[in-house]
Design an enzyme around this catalytic site. Structure first.
Site, PDB file in Angstrom:
ATOM      1  CB  SER A 113      -2.965 -10.872   9.024  1.00 53.87           C
ATOM      2  OG  SER A 113      -3.267 -11.929   8.146  1.00 53.87           O
ATOM      3  CG  ASP A 255      -1.379  -9.011   1.378  1.00 54.62           C
ATOM      4  OD1 ASP A 255      -1.415 -10.253   1.432  1.00 54.62           O
ATOM      5  OD2 ASP A 255      -1.634  -8.275   2.354  1.00 54.62           O
ATOM      6  CG  HIS A 284       0.043 -10.487   4.643  1.00 59.13           C
ATOM      7  ND1 HIS A 284      -1.224  -9.983   4.430  1.00 59.13           N
ATOM      8  CD2 HIS A 284      -0.065 -11.339   5.697  1.00 59.13           C
ATOM      9  CE1 HIS A 284      -2.059 -10.511   5.308  1.00 59.13           C
ATOM     10  NE2 HIS A 284      -1.383 -11.342   6.091  1.00 59.13           N
TER      11      HIS A 284
END
Length: 309
Positions: A113, A255, A284
């Site tokens: 991320s 996502d 995610h």
């Protein structure tokens, strides 16, 4: 036989000297100068990555050090009103590369991320040690247009309101007083189950307990997220192109932080980079329920370079 040297999470002595607000979780190898360094997403609590790291270490036959570095203010020992922005978190990672690793360390950087954005920034700056990075595995990369993403459009306006962030911290402080110690882990598990993660691994449950019952950690998570919305705009295509031979971008099919259109745009803008789309249904936040699957993939990608040198 390989031996697991550092099973429990610990604050590294070097990191304690650098920043007392950070934690370093280490699974070490014997007689190896290869390091897989995990740069977390947000929340940057290393407990979320325990199962992933143990699976990765095992898949690599205990021949690679596997470390995860928390973000400042997200560490196990942190309890203060001090808040750290995304830019300050990047500086924290620069110092880590400069001071915490041996001079002969070869590295695979694994970003998740917003950790992917931090890795790109390390490469852009040519931070000391990045010349010894063999590969960068960027998982579910939030490296562009965060405010414009489906999730960003919802949370960015809320995060921009400081009173709401303080209200959330006050609520967590109240909960930490009302919920007995013996009930806290169960409370965290029920909260995860309520948002669809009833199978979250124990490390993730423990990390969620810390997130939900530590006002200082929650405050840092929210403030950092607020600065992410401000800072992460257009992708750094110049850095991606410059280092395309050692970057792998892995996108999810559902996502809400980096939707598939971002994947398609990256393929068009940088056809030379290795950008892949998940073939399953990995979320995610893979560290909650899909750590083992992602560790299998990362071990394969890491092995390609660790066995080649």
């Amino acid at each position: 036989q390989p031996k697991l040297l550092s099973m429990p999470p610990e604050v590294s002595p070097k990191m304690r000297h650098l920043e007392s607000e950070a934690s370093l979780y280490k699974l070490d190898a014997l007689d190896s100068n290869w390091y897989a360094i995990v740069i977390p997403g947000n929340p940057g609590i290393v407990g979320y990555y325990e199962e992933f790291m143990h699976s990765l270490w095992t898949k690599l036959d205990g021949q690679v050090h596997v470390w995860a570095l928390s973000h400042r203010g997200h560490g196990n020992s942190f309890n203060s009103s001090k808040k750290f922005s995304l830019a300050e978190q990047v500086e924290h990672k620069v110092k880590f590369l400069e001071t915490a690793l041996p001079e002969d360390a070869n590295m695979v950087l694994i970003g998740h991320s917003i950790g992917c954005q931090m890795i790109l920034e390390l490469l852009r700056r040519q931070a000391r040690g990045t010349d010894r990075v063999a590969r960068c595995l960027l998982l579910f990369p939030t490296i562009e247009r965060m405010r414009e993403s489906p999730q960003g459009r919802i949370v960015a306006p809320l995060l921009s309101l400081a009173p709401l962030r303080w209200l959330a911290m006050a609520l967590v402080a109240l909960l930490s007083l009302l919920i007995p110690l013996a009930w806290r882990r169960g409370f965290a598990a029920r909260c995860l189950s309520a948002v669809g993660h009833s199978n979250a691994n124990p490390g993730a449950v423990a990390a969620t307990e810390r997130l939900l019952l530590s006002p200082s950690v929650l405050g840092n998570v929210l403030y950092m997220a607020h600065t992410e919305m401000q800072d992460v705009r257009q992708p750094d295509l110049a850095t991606i192109r410059q280092h395309s031979q050692r970057i792998l971008l892995y996108y999810g099919t559902d996502d809400h932080w980096c939707p598939t259109e971002y994947f398609a745009d990256m393929r068009r803008s940088c056809p030379e980079v290795d950008a892949r789309l998940d073939e399953g249904d990995v979320a995610h936040a893979f560290v909650l329920e899909h750590s083992v699957e992602m560790a299998d993939l990362c071990a394969g990608w890491a092995r390609e370079c660790t066995t080649a040198r």
